[in-house]
Design a protein around this motif. Structure first.
Motif, PDB file in Angstrom:
ATOM      1  N   UNK A   1      25.613  27.009 -38.286  1.00  0.00           N
ATOM      2  CA  UNK A   1      25.866  28.372 -38.767  1.00  0.00           C
ATOM      3  C   UNK A   1      27.032  29.046 -38.057  1.00  0.00           C
ATOM      4  N   UNK A   2      27.884  28.263 -37.397  1.00  0.00           N
ATOM      5  CA  UNK A   2      29.076  28.840 -36.790  1.00  0.00           C
ATOM      6  C   UNK A   2      29.202  28.536 -35.309  1.00  0.00           C
ATOM      7  N   UNK A   3      30.224  29.115 -34.692  1.00  0.00           N
ATOM      8  CA  UNK A   3      30.482  28.904 -33.266  1.00  0.00           C
ATOM      9  C   UNK A   3      29.477  29.676 -32.422  1.00  0.00           C
ATOM     10  N   UNK A   4      29.203  29.127 -31.242  1.00  0.00           N
ATOM     11  CA  UNK A   4      28.272  29.752 -30.294  1.00  0.00           C
ATOM     12  C   UNK A   4      29.041  30.096 -29.026  1.00  0.00           C
ATOM     13  N   UNK A   5      28.907  31.325 -28.568  1.00  0.00           N
ATOM     14  CA  UNK A   5      29.565  31.784 -27.350  1.00  0.00           C
ATOM     15  C   UNK A   5      28.515  32.290 -26.371  1.00  0.00           C
ATOM     16  N   UNK A   6      28.901  32.372 -25.119  1.00  0.00           N
ATOM     17  CA  UNK A   6      27.967  32.868 -24.114  1.00  0.00           C
ATOM     18  C   UNK A   6      28.545  32.758 -22.720  1.00  0.00           C
ATOM     19  N   UNK A   7      27.656  32.711 -21.740  1.00  0.00           N
ATOM     20  CA  UNK A   7      28.058  32.625 -20.335  1.00  0.00           C
ATOM     21  C   UNK A   7      27.855  31.207 -19.817  1.00  0.00           C
ATOM     22  N   UNK A   8      28.692  30.811 -18.878  1.00  0.00           N
ATOM     23  CA  UNK A   8      28.524  29.537 -18.180  1.00  0.00           C
ATOM     24  C   UNK A   8      28.317  29.796 -16.695  1.00  0.00           C
ATOM     25  N   UNK A   9      27.438  29.015 -16.097  1.00  0.00           N
ATOM     26  CA  UNK A   9      27.188  29.143 -14.670  1.00  0.00           C
ATOM     27  C   UNK A   9      26.645  27.847 -14.096  1.00  0.00           C
ATOM     28  N   UNK A  10      26.028  27.952 -12.931  1.00  0.00           N
ATOM     29  CA  UNK A  10      25.428  26.806 -12.255  1.00  0.00           C
ATOM     30  C   UNK A  10      23.996  27.142 -11.851  1.00  0.00           C
ATOM     31  N   UNK A  11      23.120  26.151 -11.942  1.00  0.00           N
ATOM     32  CA  UNK A  11      21.782  26.309 -11.375  1.00  0.00           C
ATOM     33  C   UNK A  11      21.843  25.934  -9.896  1.00  0.00           C
ATOM     34  N   UNK A  12      20.856  26.380  -9.144  1.00  0.00           N
ATOM     35  CA  UNK A  12      20.725  25.854  -7.778  1.00  0.00           C
ATOM     36  C   UNK A  12      20.195  24.426  -7.860  1.00  0.00           C
ATOM     37  N   UNK A  13      19.251  24.209  -8.795  1.00  0.00           N
ATOM     38  CA  UNK A  13      18.757  22.856  -9.062  1.00  0.00           C
ATOM     39  C   UNK A  13      18.012  22.854 -10.388  1.00  0.00           C
ATOM     40  N   UNK A  14      17.867  21.665 -10.942  1.00  0.00           N
ATOM     41  CA  UNK A  14      17.085  21.475 -12.161  1.00  0.00           C
ATOM     42  C   UNK A  14      16.207  20.251 -11.933  1.00  0.00           C
ATOM     43  N   UNK A  15      14.894  20.390 -12.161  1.00  0.00           N
ATOM     44  CA  UNK A  15      13.956  19.323 -11.814  1.00  0.00           C
ATOM     45  C   UNK A  15      13.106  18.888 -12.998  1.00  0.00           C
ATOM     46  N   UNK A  16      12.991  17.572 -13.152  1.00  0.00           N
ATOM     47  CA  UNK A  16      12.049  16.936 -14.073  1.00  0.00           C
ATOM     48  C   UNK A  16      11.103  16.114 -13.200  1.00  0.00           C
ATOM     49  N   UNK A  17       9.987  16.755 -12.805  1.00  0.00           N
ATOM     50  CA  UNK A  17       9.061  16.204 -11.811  1.00  0.00           C
ATOM     51  C   UNK A  17       9.844  15.845 -10.542  1.00  0.00           C
ATOM     52  N   UNK A  18       9.862  14.559 -10.134  1.00  0.00           N
ATOM     53  CA  UNK A  18      10.504  14.200  -8.858  1.00  0.00           C
ATOM     54  C   UNK A  18      12.018  14.067  -8.967  1.00  0.00           C
ATOM     55  N   UNK A  19      12.547  14.062 -10.168  1.00  0.00           N
ATOM     56  CA  UNK A  19      13.992  13.937 -10.352  1.00  0.00           C
ATOM     57  C   UNK A  19      14.632  15.323 -10.271  1.00  0.00           C
ATOM     58  N   UNK A  20      15.506  15.508  -9.287  1.00  0.00           N
ATOM     59  CA  UNK A  20      16.150  16.809  -9.097  1.00  0.00           C
ATOM     60  C   UNK A  20      17.664  16.665  -9.142  1.00  0.00           C
ATOM     61  N   UNK A  21      18.278  17.474  -9.969  1.00  0.00           N
ATOM     62  CA  UNK A  21      19.733  17.499 -10.109  1.00  0.00           C
ATOM     63  C   UNK A  21      20.253  18.791  -9.487  1.00  0.00           C
ATOM     64  N   UNK A  22      21.148  18.660  -8.527  1.00  0.00           N
ATOM     65  CA  UNK A  22      21.697  19.820  -7.826  1.00  0.00           C
ATOM     66  C   UNK A  22      22.910  20.373  -8.579  1.00  0.00           C
ATOM     67  N   UNK A  23      23.030  21.704  -8.556  1.00  0.00           N
ATOM     68  CA  UNK A  23      24.196  22.391  -9.139  1.00  0.00           C
ATOM     69  C   UNK A  23      24.464  21.955 -10.574  1.00  0.00           C
ATOM     70  N   UNK A  24      23.404  21.828 -11.361  1.00  0.00           N
ATOM     71  CA  UNK A  24      23.570  21.442 -12.763  1.00  0.00           C
ATOM     72  C   UNK A  24      24.219  22.577 -13.548  1.00  0.00           C
ATOM     73  N   UNK A  25      25.066  22.215 -14.502  1.00  0.00           N
ATOM     74  CA  UNK A  25      25.668  23.223 -15.379  1.00  0.00           C
ATOM     75  C   UNK A  25      24.594  23.907 -16.211  1.00  0.00           C
ATOM     76  N   UNK A  26      24.759  25.198 -16.426  1.00  0.00           N
ATOM     77  CA  UNK A  26      23.852  25.939 -17.296  1.00  0.00           C
ATOM     78  C   UNK A  26      24.675  26.906 -18.141  1.00  0.00           C
ATOM     79  N   UNK A  27      24.252  27.105 -19.379  1.00  0.00           N
ATOM     80  CA  UNK A  27      24.890  28.072 -20.266  1.00  0.00           C
ATOM     81  C   UNK A  27      23.826  29.020 -20.798  1.00  0.00           C
ATOM     82  N   UNK A  28      24.232  30.274 -20.979  1.00  0.00           N
ATOM     83  CA  UNK A  28      23.340  31.301 -21.519  1.00  0.00           C
ATOM     84  C   UNK A  28      23.936  31.782 -22.842  1.00  0.00           C
TER      85      UNK A  28
END
Length: 446
Positions: free
Chosen positions: A241-268
């Protein structure tokens, strides 16, 4: 009694055949098959045969029925039938788009075949995603494949494995993590945890292998899902339905149980772009290709399970576009190419560069005009290094840091914009049949 038995047997196989038409089945004794794929911009692109025509589809856990883009270009060869007009909606701020719904199509993926597949055909030219990927992509497929098979996606080795559920055996895996899937409107959701502003927040996320980004979160002050002060506004992607715009930033971490990714990209994403997506109960966002590719996945819709195992991409640094430029394939242009060659002459046939034993070796070059891909700027972030340097939407990039762009794939060019802050980018561009030179340095905004 013998005739009655034969009648019942024929009736049974008749119902079995009709049932088989409505699902994918693997046409080999092992009931499993491996299909190689291309990993393009974090997306899995697989070969799909539709009504005997070989096409390329994105494997997308976030889509219900197969969708074919830019349908007019291949409509004659596909010979789809039993069509009706409908309207479908995707991400973006635009209106629902018109599509043709077609039934009784034959789909073949490796040894897997389905004889009665519904599909949606979109003929609006602006919804062809191939130019933004730089490779030919005809459509997307998801639910029908995942519902009928246990699907293994080996991002590290670039193949998928399809197995009929009754023939799949789970193996012990100490280094794996297994999750229960939740389904809403036939789409899979997973529970994870994100750390933002020194707060650990449980989140429910759509699993979207058809998205090339990392993590999208819907801002919610009550849950603590907020961008804070460390962000920049950007183009996030292009939906149905068209282009999507928003904010970009970084998480402190993102976790899937024991798997943790540091400074993962995040968009709002802006609220208007995801208004309908936010209506799913308790949904907090999406986990997409740039995170999913860091695992080899086993997705089992029948048992509502997904298994993750880290692969070679797990420790790959999260990066983002520091130029502000988004490119797309924009047709072709004529390019002058030189051909170098050598031929021999006798000593009395003219001047030479080198000679040996009365034979003269003559080195020469000629040129020919060839059609090569052209790459245009389709999105340009406000106040980005590229915009401040003077670049504009519609500019055709001829060279980047001295390299002719027609010798490069789109993905190779875009990767240069993800380099380290301070890296110099020199572009030669064409605008209104005039050639200009620009240069700028990549900037770190986070």
């Amino acid at each position: 009694m013998k005739k009655f038995f034969i009648f019942l047997l024929l009736l049974f196989y008749g119902f079995y055949f009709l049932g088989a038409q409505n699902k994918f089945l693997i046409q080999n004794k092992r009931k499993t098959d491996k299909i190689n794929f291309r990993l393009i911009n974090n997306l899995v692109v697989i070969p799909v045969e539709v009504n005997g025509v070989e096409l390329s589809f994105i494997l997308d856990t976030g889509v219900s029925k197969p969708i074919i883009f830019n349908f007019l270009n291949i409509s004659d060869s596909l010979k789809i039938k039993n069509t009706e007009k409908i309207f479908i909606r995707g991400l973006g701020e635009g209106e629902p788009i018109e599509a043709l719904k077609s039934s009784n199509n034959i789909f073949k993926i490796g040894d897997a075949i389905k004889l009665n597949q519904d599909l949606y055909a979109i003929h609006e030219l602006g919804l062809n995603f191939a130019p933004r990927l730089g490779v030919l992509v005809n459509g997307i497929i998801g639910l029908d494949l995942f519902r009928d098979f246990v699907v293994e996606i080996h991002y590290s080795s670039k193949f998928i494995k399809l197995t009929e559920p009754t023939y799949y055996n789970y193996k012990k895996c100490k280094s794996c993590e297994r999750f229960r899937l939740e389904f809403y409107n036939d789409k899979p959701y997973i529970n994870a945890q994100v750390s933002l502003n020194n707060k650990k927040i449980p989140v429910k996320l759509l699993i979207d292998s058809g998205g090339s980004d990392s993590l999208w979160l819907f801002e919610d002050d009550s849950l603590g899902i907020i961008s804070g002060d460390n962000f920049f506004r950007d183009f996030l992607g292009h939906g149905l339905s068209g282009s999507v715009y928003g904010k970009r930033g970084k998480t402190e971490s993102f976790s899937l149980k024991s798997f943790t990714l540091k400074k993962a990209n995040v968009a709002y994403p802006d609220a208007n772009s995801v208004f309908f997506a936010k209506k799913v109960k308790d949904r907090n966002g999406t986990v997409a290709g740039n995170i999913l590719k860091r695992f080899n996945l086993t997705i089992d819709y029948k048992n509502s399970l997904i298994t993750l195992k880290k692969n070679k991409y797990f420790k790959e640094k999260f990066n983002y576009n520091k130029s502000g430029i988004e490119l797309a394939h924009d047709g072709v242009r004529f390019v002058k190419e030189y051909e170098h060659f050598m031929y021999r002459l006798n000593e009395n046939e003219g001047n030479n560069i080198n000679s040996k034993g009365g034979i003269k070796l003559v080195f020469d070059k000629k040129y020919k005009m060839s059609l090569k891909p052209a790459y245009a700027i389709v999105e340009l972030r406000n106040d980005s290094p590229a915009e401040k340097a003077g670049l504009k939407k519609g500019d055709i990039i001829l060279t980047i840091n001295g390299k002719p762009t027609h010798h490069l794939k789109l993905e190779q060019i875009m990767s240069m914009f993800y380099g380290n802050a301070g890296k110099q980018i020199k572009l030669k561009i064409e605008r209104n049949e005039q050639v200009f030179n620009y240069s700028f340095k990549l900037e770190n905004l986070l």
